[in-house]
Design an enzyme around this catalytic site. Structure first.
Site, PDB file in Angstrom:
ATOM      1  N   ASP A 239       0.862  -1.186   0.000  1.00  0.00           N
ATOM      2  CA  ASP A 239       0.000   0.000   0.000  1.00  0.00           C
ATOM      3  C   ASP A 239       0.898   1.235   0.000  1.00  0.00           C
ATOM      4  OD1 ASP A 239      -3.000   0.978   0.655  1.00  0.00           O
ATOM      5  OD2 ASP A 239      -1.573   2.254   1.728  1.00  0.00           O
ATOM      6  N   HIS A 252      -6.427  14.054  -9.899  1.00  0.00           N
ATOM      7  CA  HIS A 252      -6.441  12.634 -10.252  1.00  0.00           C
ATOM      8  C   HIS A 252      -5.513  12.316 -11.423  1.00  0.00           C
ATOM      9  CE1 HIS A 252      -9.569  11.694  -7.422  1.00  0.00           C
ATOM     10  NE2 HIS A 252     -10.346  12.653  -7.913  1.00  0.00           N
ATOM     11  N   ASP A 282      -4.693   2.416  -4.401  1.00  0.00           N
ATOM     12  CA  ASP A 282      -3.228   2.486  -4.329  1.00  0.00           C
ATOM     13  C   ASP A 282      -2.655   1.216  -3.709  1.00  0.00           C
ATOM     14  OD1 ASP A 282      -4.257   2.909  -1.813  1.00  0.00           O
ATOM     15  OD2 ASP A 282      -2.836   4.486  -1.264  1.00  0.00           O
TER      16      ASP A 282
END
Length: 393
Positions: A239, A252, A282
Site C-alpha cells: 500500500d 487525479h 493504491d
C-alpha cells in the site's frame, strides 16, 4: 447482433423496399383510365380531369416514398461497421456501402453491374483455391447462409484480406428470389477485438498489471505447484503511504500518472515467473511463485522499499512516497489463495499501524490482536504542508 442475423434483416429490408415499389405500381394500375381530352376544355369539377389528377398525385406520393426509403437506407448502411453489398439473380452488383468500397478497393460506380466473382473474389486462405460466395449459395439454396471461415478476399489491387461473410436471399412480395444481400467484415479486426476483451478481463485498465481475477487464478496455480514440488510461495501486499493527500492536492491526473510509474517500477523488479497485480486504488500485490526460504521474500520487500522510495518526476513535480508491505507464505501461514491474501493484507496494515515505510511478515498473533482495518491514512483530515509531499522543479 450475429453476422447471419444482420444479413437476414438486411435481406428483409431489401424485400420491403422492392415490395413498396411493386405496390406503388399496382396502386397506379387500379386507378381507372379516362379517355384523353383537352384539359383546357374541361370544367374544374370534371371527373375525368379529377381522375388524371389522382393518378399524378399517386405517382408523386410513390416516388417521394421511394426516394425517402432510398435515402434512409443509404445513410443507414453507410454508417454501419460491416461491409454490405447486394446482387441480382445473375450475380451482378447492384449496391455497395462505403465499408464495402474500403474493403474491396472498388468504388460503387465501378462495381455496379460487375459480376460478384470479380468484385468479391474469395479464396481459401490456406489453399488459395477460389471459393463460392455466400451470396450465390443464398440464392441457390434460398436461405440465409452463415459465416464462411478461413476465407480471404482478393482486393482490387491484388492484396489479400481475411474476412468473415454471410448472406441472405432477397424476395419480392410474391416470395420469389430476386437477389441476395452479402455482409462481410475484416476478420483480423474481429480477432483484435476478442484479444482486447480477453486482456481487459484480466488486467487493470490504468496500469496494465494483472487484476484481482488473474492474481487469484495464478495464486491458486502457484499453490498447487508448490504442493506437488514442495517449495514455498510468497504473497506481498503493498500500500502506498500518503497517496491520498497527493491525489487530492494535485488532482487525479497526477495521481494516475504516479500509479502508472509505481506499476512500472514494480514490474521491472520482478522475475518473469512472478505476478504483479493492482488490487485497486493504491494497493498492489506481488506473487513470488517459487522461493526457497522465507528470507527470499523479505529481500524482495527491502528491494521494493528502496526502489519505490526514489523521487518521481510527474508534470513538473517531484513526488516522494513510501510503502507499507505485508508478507504471507505458503504453507507456513495459509494453505489456500484466499487465506494467503487475507494474511498478507493483515500484515500490511500492521506495518501501517507501526509507523509505515517498512515490511512485516504475518504471524498468528495478528489475528488475535484487536485491529480495525482503516481505509484512510492517519492525519489525512488535517492540512499538510505541501513541502512534506512534493516540491516543484
Amino acid at each position: 447482433m450475429g453476422h447471419a442475423d444482420l444479413a437476414h434483416r438486411l435481406g428483409a429490408r431489401a424485400m420491403d423496399f422492392a415490395s413498396s415499389r411493386a405496390d406503388g405500381m399496382r396502386d397506379e394500375s387500379l386507378v381507372p383510365q379516362q379517355p384523353s381530352a383537352s384539359l383546357h376544355s374541361l370544367h374544374p369539377q370534371d371527373p375525368v380531369r379529377l381522375g388524371h389528377t389522382q393518378i399524378h398525385a399517386s405517382r408523386r406520393d410513390v416516388a417521394a416514398a421511394l426516394d425517402a426509403e432510398r435515402a434512409w437506407a443509404r445513410v443507414a448502411l453507410n454508417t454501419v461497421g460491416d461491409a454490405v453489398l447486394t446482387i441480382d439473380l445473375q450475380g451482378a452488383i447492384t449496391y455497395m456501402n462505403r465499408m464495402a468500397e474500403i474493403l474491396t478497393g472498388w468504388s460503387e460506380p465501378e462495381a455496379i453491374g460487375k459480376p460478384l466473382s470479380r468484385v468479391l473474389l474469395l479464396v481459401d486462405s490456406k489453399t488459395h483455391q477460389t471459393t463460392i460466395t455466400s451470396g450465390r449459395r443464398a440464392i441457390e439454396e434460398n436461405r440465409a447462409v452463415g459465416l464462411s471461415l478461413d476465407c480471404a478476399l482478393v482486393r482490387q489491387d491484388g492484396s489479400e484480406l481475411e474476412i468473415e461473410d454471410s448472406a441472405a436471399p432477397i424476395h419480392d412480395r410474391d416470395g420469389r428470389v430476386t437477389g441476395a444481400v452479402i455482409v462481410f467484415r475484416d476478420a483480423s479486426m474481429s480477432q483484435v477485438m476478442l484479444d482486447r476483451m480477453a486482456y481487459l478481463a484480466q488486467h487493470d485498465a490504468l496500469t496494465g498489471l494483472a487484476n484481482r481475477a488473474l492474481m487469484t487464478e495464478r495464486l491458486s496455480q502457484a499453490i498447487g505447484l508448490a504442493r506437488r514440488h514442495r517449495h514455498l510461495v510468497a504473497l506481498l501486499y503493498l500500500d502506498l503511504d500518503a497517496f491520498k493527500p497527493i491525489n487530492d492536492s494535485l488532482g487525479h491526473a497526477v495521481g494516475d500518472s504516479l500509479l502508472q510509474a509505481v506499476a512500472g517500477r514494480l514490474r521491472d523488479c520482478m522475475r518473469d515467473i512472478d505476478t504483479v497485480c493492482r488490487q485497486g486504488g493504491d494497493e498492489f500485490a506481488i506473487l513470488l511463485a517459487e522461493i526457497r526460504k522465507p528470507e527470499d521474500a523479505t529481500k524482495v520487500a527491502k528491494k521494493l522499499l528502496a526502489v519505490l522510495s526514489r523521487p518521481y518526476r510527474i508534470e513538473g513535480h517531484e513526488l516522494l512516497i513510501t510503502l507499507s508491505i505485508g508478507i504471507s507464505l505458503y504453507p507456513d501461514d495459509a494453505d489456500d489463495a484466499e487465506a494467503l491474501m487475507h494474511n498478507a493484507d493483515m500484515a500490511m496494515y500492521h506495518t501501517k499501524r507501526n509507523g509505515r515505510n517498512g515490511h512485516q511478515c504475518f504471524t498468528a498473533e495478528m489475528n488475535t490482536l484487536p485491529f480495525q482495518r482503516r481505509r484512510t491514512e492517519p492525519g489525512v483530515h488535517r492540512a499538510l504542508d505541501a513541502s512534506q509531499l512534493f516540491f516543484d522543479f
